[in-house]
Scaffold this motif. Sequence first.
Motif, PDB file in Angstrom:
ATOM      1  N   ARG A 109      20.562 -73.083 -30.356  1.00  0.00           N
ATOM      2  CA  ARG A 109      19.423 -72.296 -30.831  1.00  0.00           C
ATOM      3  C   ARG A 109      19.854 -70.896 -31.274  1.00  0.00           C
ATOM      4  O   ARG A 109      19.275 -70.324 -32.193  1.00  0.00           O
ATOM      5  CB  ARG A 109      18.354 -72.194 -29.740  1.00  0.00           C
ATOM      6  CG  ARG A 109      17.630 -73.507 -29.466  1.00  0.00           C
ATOM      7  CD  ARG A 109      17.032 -74.080 -30.727  1.00  0.00           C
ATOM      8  NE  ARG A 109      16.185 -75.243 -30.458  1.00  0.00           N
ATOM      9  CZ  ARG A 109      15.790 -76.094 -31.389  1.00  0.00           C
ATOM     10  NH1 ARG A 109      16.189 -75.943 -32.649  1.00  0.00           N
ATOM     11  NH2 ARG A 109      15.020 -77.113 -31.070  1.00  0.00           N
ATOM     12  N   LEU A 110      20.854 -70.339 -30.616  1.00  0.00           N
ATOM     13  CA  LEU A 110      21.327 -69.000 -30.958  1.00  0.00           C
ATOM     14  C   LEU A 110      21.998 -68.988 -32.326  1.00  0.00           C
ATOM     15  O   LEU A 110      21.708 -68.134 -33.171  1.00  0.00           O
ATOM     16  CB  LEU A 110      22.306 -68.511 -29.885  1.00  0.00           C
ATOM     17  CG  LEU A 110      22.885 -67.096 -30.058  1.00  0.00           C
ATOM     18  CD1 LEU A 110      21.779 -66.063 -29.931  1.00  0.00           C
ATOM     19  CD2 LEU A 110      23.976 -66.853 -29.016  1.00  0.00           C
ATOM     20  N   HIS A 111      22.920 -69.932 -32.548  1.00  0.00           N
ATOM     21  CA  HIS A 111      23.648 -70.026 -33.815  1.00  0.00           C
ATOM     22  C   HIS A 111      23.937 -71.498 -34.123  1.00  0.00           C
ATOM     23  O   HIS A 111      25.005 -72.000 -33.788  1.00  0.00           O
ATOM     24  CB  HIS A 111      24.961 -69.238 -33.767  1.00  0.00           C
ATOM     25  CG  HIS A 111      24.814 -67.776 -33.971  1.00  0.00           C
ATOM     26  ND1 HIS A 111      24.415 -67.232 -35.182  1.00  0.00           N
ATOM     27  CD2 HIS A 111      25.010 -66.737 -33.132  1.00  0.00           C
ATOM     28  CE1 HIS A 111      24.374 -65.923 -35.061  1.00  0.00           C
ATOM     29  NE2 HIS A 111      24.728 -65.593 -33.834  1.00  0.00           N
ATOM     30  N   PRO A 112      23.000 -72.197 -34.746  1.00  0.00           N
ATOM     31  CA  PRO A 112      23.256 -73.606 -35.060  1.00  0.00           C
ATOM     32  C   PRO A 112      24.442 -73.750 -35.997  1.00  0.00           C
ATOM     33  O   PRO A 112      24.693 -72.900 -36.852  1.00  0.00           O
ATOM     34  CB  PRO A 112      21.952 -74.064 -35.725  1.00  0.00           C
ATOM     35  CG  PRO A 112      21.276 -72.814 -36.176  1.00  0.00           C
ATOM     36  CD  PRO A 112      21.683 -71.746 -35.214  1.00  0.00           C
ATOM     37  N   ALA A 113      25.171 -74.838 -35.823  1.00  0.00           N
ATOM     38  CA  ALA A 113      26.389 -75.062 -36.601  1.00  0.00           C
ATOM     39  C   ALA A 113      26.151 -76.107 -37.684  1.00  0.00           C
ATOM     40  O   ALA A 113      25.304 -76.997 -37.551  1.00  0.00           O
ATOM     41  CB  ALA A 113      27.525 -75.521 -35.689  1.00  0.00           C
ATOM     42  N   ARG A 130      29.565 -69.830 -40.041  1.00  0.00           N
ATOM     43  CA  ARG A 130      30.116 -68.882 -41.015  1.00  0.00           C
ATOM     44  C   ARG A 130      29.484 -67.509 -40.817  1.00  0.00           C
ATOM     45  O   ARG A 130      28.276 -67.388 -40.662  1.00  0.00           O
ATOM     46  CB  ARG A 130      29.888 -69.390 -42.441  1.00  0.00           C
ATOM     47  CG  ARG A 130      30.517 -70.755 -42.697  1.00  0.00           C
ATOM     48  CD  ARG A 130      30.304 -71.208 -44.140  1.00  0.00           C
ATOM     49  NE  ARG A 130      30.696 -72.593 -44.327  1.00  0.00           N
ATOM     50  CZ  ARG A 130      31.933 -73.007 -44.577  1.00  0.00           C
ATOM     51  NH1 ARG A 130      32.900 -72.105 -44.683  1.00  0.00           N
ATOM     52  NH2 ARG A 130      32.208 -74.291 -44.735  1.00  0.00           N
ATOM     53  N   CYS A 131      30.341 -66.497 -40.855  1.00  0.00           N
ATOM     54  CA  CYS A 131      29.865 -65.132 -40.604  1.00  0.00           C
ATOM     55  C   CYS A 131      29.213 -64.512 -41.831  1.00  0.00           C
ATOM     56  O   CYS A 131      28.560 -63.469 -41.718  1.00  0.00           O
ATOM     57  CB  CYS A 131      31.019 -64.258 -40.116  1.00  0.00           C
ATOM     58  SG  CYS A 131      32.277 -63.895 -41.378  1.00  0.00           S
ATOM     59  N   ALA A 136      36.509 -64.251 -45.136  1.00  0.00           N
ATOM     60  CA  ALA A 136      36.681 -64.120 -43.683  1.00  0.00           C
ATOM     61  C   ALA A 136      37.761 -65.071 -43.192  1.00  0.00           C
ATOM     62  O   ALA A 136      37.893 -66.200 -43.684  1.00  0.00           O
ATOM     63  CB  ALA A 136      35.367 -64.418 -42.973  1.00  0.00           C
ATOM     64  N   PRO A 137      38.565 -64.651 -42.219  1.00  0.00           N
ATOM     65  CA  PRO A 137      39.538 -65.571 -41.630  1.00  0.00           C
ATOM     66  C   PRO A 137      38.829 -66.684 -40.864  1.00  0.00           C
ATOM     67  O   PRO A 137      37.685 -66.505 -40.410  1.00  0.00           O
ATOM     68  CB  PRO A 137      40.349 -64.680 -40.680  1.00  0.00           C
ATOM     69  CG  PRO A 137      39.425 -63.552 -40.341  1.00  0.00           C
ATOM     70  CD  PRO A 137      38.581 -63.322 -41.561  1.00  0.00           C
ATOM     71  N   ALA A 138      39.489 -67.803 -40.730  1.00  0.00           N
ATOM     72  CA  ALA A 138      38.934 -68.939 -39.987  1.00  0.00           C
ATOM     73  C   ALA A 138      39.578 -69.010 -38.619  1.00  0.00           C
ATOM     74  O   ALA A 138      40.808 -69.059 -38.505  1.00  0.00           O
ATOM     75  CB  ALA A 138      39.165 -70.235 -40.739  1.00  0.00           C
ATOM     76  N   GLY A 167      33.546 -61.291 -37.035  1.00  0.00           N
ATOM     77  CA  GLY A 167      33.902 -61.406 -38.447  1.00  0.00           C
ATOM     78  C   GLY A 167      34.728 -62.617 -38.819  1.00  0.00           C
ATOM     79  O   GLY A 167      35.335 -62.652 -39.893  1.00  0.00           O
ATOM     80  N   PHE A 168      34.743 -63.644 -37.951  1.00  0.00           N
ATOM     81  CA  PHE A 168      35.465 -64.883 -38.241  1.00  0.00           C
ATOM     82  C   PHE A 168      34.479 -65.983 -38.614  1.00  0.00           C
ATOM     83  O   PHE A 168      33.384 -66.066 -38.042  1.00  0.00           O
ATOM     84  CB  PHE A 168      36.255 -65.359 -37.015  1.00  0.00           C
ATOM     85  CG  PHE A 168      37.422 -64.492 -36.644  1.00  0.00           C
ATOM     86  CD1 PHE A 168      38.703 -64.815 -37.070  1.00  0.00           C
ATOM     87  CD2 PHE A 168      37.244 -63.359 -35.851  1.00  0.00           C
ATOM     88  CE1 PHE A 168      39.790 -64.019 -36.710  1.00  0.00           C
ATOM     89  CE2 PHE A 168      38.327 -62.561 -35.488  1.00  0.00           C
ATOM     90  CZ  PHE A 168      39.598 -62.887 -35.930  1.00  0.00           C
TER      91      PHE A 168
END
Length: 332
Positions: A109-113, A130-131, A136-138, A167-168
């Motif tokens: 819920r915070l950050h679905p992928a 994704r930021c 951005a680096p992975a 920032g990744f």
Amino acid sequence: MADTRIDVLLHPDSVLDVRTATDLAQRALDARGVAGDVVVTDDVSTAAGDAVVLPAPGGAVDLGGDGRCVVRVDLGLAEPDRSSNLFAHIRGRGLDGLRYAVDRVYHHRLHPAEVVRYGEHWEQRVEVRRCGRAGAPAAVLVHGGYWREAFELDSLDAIAIDLLSQGFDTWNIEYRRPAAHGWSTTTADVEAALSVVDAGTVVALGHSAGGQLALRWAADHRPAMVVSLAGVLDLAVARTRLLGNGAADVIDEADSAASPRARLPLGVPTVVACATEDDPNLNDIGREYVDAARTAGDDVDHVEGPGGHFAVVDPGSAVWADVVRAVQDRLR
């Protein structure tokens, strides 16, 4: 998360003492600051929103499919339940599986992928966050669990989200385990999963057994850097000392590329992180690896801090903060 509710439903036939399970589940909800009830019931329809369900042994979870996030928990290593109404199935972690299940819902819920698949099997998937920053680096995450079935990629959700905030773009990979599918399948899956990462700068991070897999991969592919988080970096020692009750026995001894210690020098900037209250054998392996890698000519940072085995993947720990700092310093 004030707008998230997670109800925890415990079938009375699945627990020995309801107080133990209830207290553990309530602490998990409180730790994440989410509302929800812990209910001992055989009627799963009582869930008002997202739910963690511990069903009767061998029972089904007839809930979900309506936009809610439902995670099933089995205390033992039950057959995986891939029903379409479930978001995840956590199994084989005992009562602590309830805590992992609450966290799984919370992080979703915070950050679905976004799910990226690299093969036909259900486990051949990567959860990508994704930021939003161009170029951005992975950060590629390889979970541990001593190469066994019980632990899955959810164990690295928290650091995936933390790295996102740093920032990744994060690529949290799942792979088939050797007990069920064979060692060559496991290594092929890690190879295939990392091949779908679409970034110019890749940092591979592996926890525990995932440290072995990440450094094995790095030795062949030379990413920007590689990070061992309490990694099993010397398989000869792991076998001799019966780490994880002989967990390394599933690794094909004919795979001469498997042990990072035997691959030195890797030729890749490396961070080796240890937690001081972890298994002393893992710390012994990690510290010796640092010395041997430096002697072989590798550029290695050694990070240590307080805590147990999971402190190195806890965004609130001092040792994790030092790992992130070391990675960022390297990438500048």
